[in-house]
Design an enzyme around this catalytic site. Structure first.
Site: not given
Ligand code: FAD
Length: 301
Positions: A17, A49, A108, A146, A150, A166, A177, A213
């Site tokens: 990454e 992103y 995000g 996670y 999360h 998902k 993560q 860090q």
């Molecule tokens: P989601 O899968 O939507 O989950 C977010 C939260 O909502 C979780 O607590 C989940 O349990 C809950 N949730 C999900 N679906 C539902 C539902 N239907 N009803 C109720 N609750 C729900 N961030 C950036 O800005 N840019 C990046 O490039 C970036 N890269 C990443 C790469 C990796 C490998 C990882 C692990 C994280 C990255 N992140 C990045 C961080 C990420 O955007 C954050 O962790 C964000 O808070 C959650 O994103 P997610 O896609 O996991 O969200």
């Protein structure tokens, strides 16, 4: 190449990454990093992103360089929170034009301006559903996982059920993560497989290079620090070179353990440091080629 096809054909995979520099920093800095990674034969390189204050606009441009200038398979991260469908479509269209059809679909983090009333995107699963129903349905889609839950999720069990959503909406693979405790990851995998998540999982590993860090990581993503790693940190935190060496050794040891366990892939958070990636890859090169040659199936436990 579509990453879902790659994951079917090869086991284990290794991905790196990288992140776009801040807007005021020239792109050359990240291009030097990509150039430094070229001898390490990653199976793909992902480009974040807008994470950690980096520029969103540069993701497509950098992913295009990864793909078209250096010839690697590229995975572009894409977040949806606060975006409208036309904004998302525009990024996907730009990626497709550059020949990139792999996207890590993310929610995000909330933007200061909040979520527009007309945004259908509340969760990453909304973005995955949107992509799967439209013009870009054949893209290969990854999603985040996670191992320690999360930070906003009340329980890990609930988070894992959301992870399953998902998969149900059409994700092809998962990237985790970062974590420092492999045992926590193995427990997570038992639970994930227990609820029927069958997707390939790439384990996110970040070598810790300095004490600052560590504080940032723990406050941002809540990764726990196992006693063995805590001892390393407290022993070397005043001697930066020694801490970096120990951090690289610790990450390497985690990877060796994960490969023995049968992990589908390792996703190395390179922090745009090809020198660090090279040291880790150098230590596992024989393991990696032996496993790929034997295509050892995951044992999971
Ligand atoms: P989601 O899968 O939507 O989950 C977010 C939260 O909502 C979780 O607590 C989940 O349990 C809950 N949730 C999900 N679906 C539902 C539902 N239907 N009803 C109720 N609750 C729900 N961030 C950036 O800005 N840019 C990046 O490039 C970036 N890269 C990443 C790469 C990796 C490998 C990882 C692990 C994280 C990255 N992140 C990045 C961080 C990420 O955007 C954050 O962790 C964000 O808070 C959650 O994103 P997610 O896609 O996991 O969200």
């Amino acid at each position: 190449m579509l990453i879902r096809d790659l994951l079917r054909a090869k086991h284990p995979v290794v991905s790196f990454e990288i992140f776009p520099p801040k807007p005021e920093t020239p792109l050359e800095t990240v291009y030097r990093a990509i150039d430094g990674l070229k001898g390490l034969a990653p199976d793909f390189i992902s480009v974040t992103y807008g994470a950690a204050g980096s520029s969103r606009d540069r993701t497509v441009e950098i992913a295009s360089a990864v793909h078209n200038r250096w010839g690697f398979t590229a995975l572009a991260h894409l977040t949806c929170m606060g975006s409208t469908p036309p904004e998302v479509e525009k990024v996907l269209e730009d990626l497709e034009q550059e020949g990139i059809t792999n996207v890590l679909a993310l929610r995000g983090d909330p933007r200061p301006e909040g979520i527009p009333a007309d945004s259908p995107f509340r969760y990453a699963s909304d973005l995955i559903r949107h992509v799967r129903r439209g013009h870009f349905r054949d893209f290969s889609l990854g999603a985040a996982a996670y191992p320690e839950g999360h930070p906003q999720s009340p329980t890990i069990e609930e988070d894992i059920l959301n992870l399953k959503r998902k998969q149900d909406e059409g994700a092809d693979f998962l990237i985790t993560q970062l974590f420092f405790d492999n045992e926590a990851f193995f427990r997570f995998m038992d639970k994930v497989r227990g609820v029927g998540v069958t997707l390939p999982v790439l384990a996110g590993i970040m070598p810790v290079l300095n004490a600052r860090q560590i504080g940032r990581i723990v406050s941002l993503c809540g990764a726990s620090i196992p006693p063995k790693f805590a001892r390393i940190i407290s022993r070397y935190e005043e001697t930066p070179d020694a801490l970096a060496e120990a951090g690289i050794a610790y990450a390497t040891e985690q990877i060796v353990d994960l490969l023995s366990w049968g992990i589908d892939g390792i996703h190395l958070y390179t922090m745009n440091r090809p020198d660090v990636a090279a040291r880790i890859m150098g230590s596992i090169s024989t393991l990696r080629s032996t496993l790929v040659a034997g295509q050892t199936a995951p044992t999971e436990g």
